[in-house]
Design a protein around this motif. Structure first.
Motif, PDB file in Angstrom:
ATOM      1  N   LEU A   1      -3.923  11.176  -3.119  1.00 29.13           N
ATOM      2  CA  LEU A   1      -3.008  10.644  -1.874  1.00 29.13           C
ATOM      3  C   LEU A   1      -4.057   9.549  -1.249  1.00 29.13           C
ATOM      4  CD1 LEU A   1      -1.416  13.537  -0.262  1.00 29.13           C
ATOM      5  CD2 LEU A   1      -0.369  11.479  -1.375  1.00 29.13           C
TER       6      LEU A   1
ATOM      7  N   ALA B   1      -4.437   6.404  -2.938  1.00 24.24           N
ATOM      8  CA  ALA B   1      -3.296   5.617  -3.079  1.00 24.24           C
ATOM      9  C   ALA B   1      -3.063   4.886  -1.792  1.00 24.24           C
ATOM     10  CB  ALA B   1      -2.155   6.557  -3.125  1.00 24.24           C
ATOM     11  N   VAL B   2      -3.534   5.663  -0.614  1.00 26.57           N
ATOM     12  CA  VAL B   2      -3.587   4.663   0.784  1.00 26.57           C
ATOM     13  C   VAL B   2      -4.676   3.771   0.810  1.00 26.57           C
ATOM     14  CG1 VAL B   2      -4.269   5.182   2.893  1.00 26.57           C
ATOM     15  CG2 VAL B   2      -2.650   6.825   2.040  1.00 26.57           C
TER      16      VAL B   2
ATOM     17  N   MET C   1      -3.064   0.742  -1.127  1.00 28.06           N
ATOM     18  CA  MET C   1      -2.062   0.114  -0.477  1.00 28.06           C
ATOM     19  C   MET C   1      -2.463  -0.537   0.519  1.00 28.06           C
ATOM     20  SD  MET C   1       1.054   0.276  -1.690  1.00 28.06           S
ATOM     21  CE  MET C   1       0.393  -0.114  -3.376  1.00 28.06           C
TER      22      MET C   1
ATOM     23  N   LEU D   1       5.223   0.985   2.511  1.00 25.82           N
ATOM     24  CA  LEU D   1       4.851   1.989   1.837  1.00 25.82           C
ATOM     25  C   LEU D   1       3.346   2.707   2.059  1.00 25.82           C
ATOM     26  CD1 LEU D   1       4.988   3.406  -1.142  1.00 25.82           C
ATOM     27  CD2 LEU D   1       4.112   1.571  -2.301  1.00 25.82           C
ATOM     28  N   LEU D   2       2.590   1.556   2.534  1.00 23.76           N
ATOM     29  CA  LEU D   2       1.432   2.027   3.261  1.00 23.76           C
ATOM     30  C   LEU D   2       1.520   3.001   4.317  1.00 23.76           C
ATOM     31  CD1 LEU D   2      -1.666   1.889   3.651  1.00 23.76           C
ATOM     32  CD2 LEU D   2      -1.256  -0.166   5.014  1.00 23.76           C
TER      33      LEU D   2
ATOM     34  N   THR E   1       4.061   5.014   4.624  1.00 24.87           N
ATOM     35  CA  THR E   1       4.602   6.350   4.231  1.00 24.87           C
ATOM     36  C   THR E   1       3.457   7.199   3.621  1.00 24.87           C
ATOM     37  OG1 THR E   1       6.844   5.130   3.761  1.00 24.87           O
ATOM     38  CG2 THR E   1       6.393   7.327   2.541  1.00 24.87           C
ATOM     39  N   LEU E   2       2.657   6.441   2.669  1.00 24.31           N
ATOM     40  CA  LEU E   2       1.691   7.038   2.186  1.00 24.31           C
ATOM     41  C   LEU E   2       0.545   7.753   3.113  1.00 24.31           C
ATOM     42  CD1 LEU E   2       0.963   4.974  -0.837  1.00 24.31           C
ATOM     43  CD2 LEU E   2       1.887   7.380  -0.989  1.00 24.31           C
ATOM     44  N   ALA E   3       0.471   7.032   4.233  1.00 29.37           N
ATOM     45  CA  ALA E   3      -0.562   7.418   5.112  1.00 29.37           C
ATOM     46  C   ALA E   3      -0.065   8.555   5.984  1.00 29.37           C
ATOM     47  CB  ALA E   3      -0.939   6.107   6.226  1.00 29.37           C
TER      48      ALA E   3
ATOM     49  N   VAL F   1       2.051  10.731   4.710  1.00 24.27           N
ATOM     50  CA  VAL F   1       1.887  11.890   3.835  1.00 24.27           C
ATOM     51  C   VAL F   1       0.495  12.561   3.760  1.00 24.27           C
ATOM     52  CG1 VAL F   1       2.191  12.806   1.344  1.00 24.27           C
ATOM     53  CG2 VAL F   1       4.040  11.072   2.286  1.00 24.27           C
ATOM     54  N   LEU F   2      -0.472  11.521   3.655  1.00 20.84           N
ATOM     55  CA  LEU F   2      -1.805  12.005   3.487  1.00 20.84           C
ATOM     56  C   LEU F   2      -1.910  12.779   4.762  1.00 20.84           C
ATOM     57  CD1 LEU F   2      -4.604  12.088   2.413  1.00 20.84           C
ATOM     58  CD2 LEU F   2      -4.886   9.929   3.223  1.00 20.84           C
ATOM     59  N   THR F   3      -1.804  12.123   5.865  1.00 17.79           N
ATOM     60  CA  THR F   3      -1.996  12.926   7.230  1.00 17.79           C
ATOM     61  C   THR F   3      -1.160  14.554   7.372  1.00 17.79           C
ATOM     62  OG1 THR F   3      -2.173  10.660   8.228  1.00 17.79           O
ATOM     63  CG2 THR F   3      -1.823  12.746   9.643  1.00 17.79           C
TER      64      THR F   3
END
Length: 256
Positions: free
Chosen positions: A137, A140-141, A144, A159-160, A162-164, A166-168
């Motif tokens: 993750l 991926a962040v 992006m 998308l950035l 969203t990934l951020a 999810v990581l948080t």
């Protein structure tokens, strides 16, 4: 004698599953109808050989991460032996249970050869998977972020974000498992009747990772090794594309 029989039986199961997977793959219409002569004619040998080499290097990074987490729990296994156990896990990861089945298989295979260490091995497998997901993750962040800030692809901002997010969420969930204070707060939430049946599961997960509370540095190092695995895998993917003549920019392989 019994152990030898179990080992032989396990090897027979592996062979049977391997043959079953091969038969299943080659019975698929897309595989049977493919023009293999034309496909193989496009294959470039040196990128394929390099990709295969780096693939096993990437596996080595994963093994190194797992070995480091095991050493933190005073479980010392030679790298070569651990590599073999990890390959067993990769084999079973091809089955329907995927990663879960692979993790169970490698942990069980290692526990068979290291007596009296079943509990720490199980914990190491769980934490190894969590750290691996965190590394994936995180990379991926970062990928992006580079695409949005340095390559001007503002359309990927969603998308950035969203990934951020999810990581948080993943980081908060891990903190909830690791922190004693947060654990007490979360356990109050599980007092709510609909969540009460899940309290034992949460407590067991939290108890499992608590042993790493005093070894936060080890988790950071393991995270760095996991990031190395992700980067190496990106290069493998790029070389796989080059092998079949696909035109893929190297930079985008690291981003995506």
């Amino acid at each position: 004698m019994a152990e030898r029989f179990k080992g032989l039986l396990l090897n027979l199961v592996k062979v049977a599953v391997s043959l079953g997977l091969i038969v299943y793959i080659f019975r698929q219409p897309a595989i049977r109808q493919a023009d293999w002569g034309a496909l193989l004619a496009q294959v470039r040998l040196w990128p394929w050989l390099l990709a295969m080499t780096l693939y096993f290097v990437a596996i080595g990074f994963n093994v190194l991460k797992w070995q480091y987490l095991l050493r933190t729990l005073d479980v010392r296994v030679p790298f070569v032996h651990l590599y073999r156990h990890n390959l067993v896990g990769l084999f079973f990861a091809n089955l329907p249970l995927s990663m879960v089945g692979g993790d169970i298989a490698r942990g069980w295979d290692l526990a068979r050869s290291v007596e009296g260490q079943t509990a720490p091995i199980a914990v190491s497998v769980l934490v190894d998977r969590l750290v691996g997901l965190a590394a994936f993750l995180l990379m991926a962040v970062l990928g992006m972020l580079a695409a949005v800030l340095f390559l001007g692809h503002e359309e990927l901002t969603w998308l950035l974000a969203t990934l951020a997010g999810v990581l948080t969420a993943f980081a908060l969930a891990f903190a909830v498992l690791m922190s004693q204070r947060l654990r007490r707060l979360v356990e109050r939430l599980f007092a709510w009747k609909p969540l009460r049946p899940f309290l034992p599961l949460y407590q067991n997960l939290s108890d499992s990772v608590q042993v790493y509370r005093a070894h936060a540095g080890a988790l950071v190092i393991a995270l760095g090794i996991g990031a190395g695995t992700v980067l190496t895998t990106c290069i493998v993917n790029y070389l796989a594309a080059v092998t079949v003549g696909a035109s893929v920019p190297l930079l985008w392989v690291f981003i995506l």
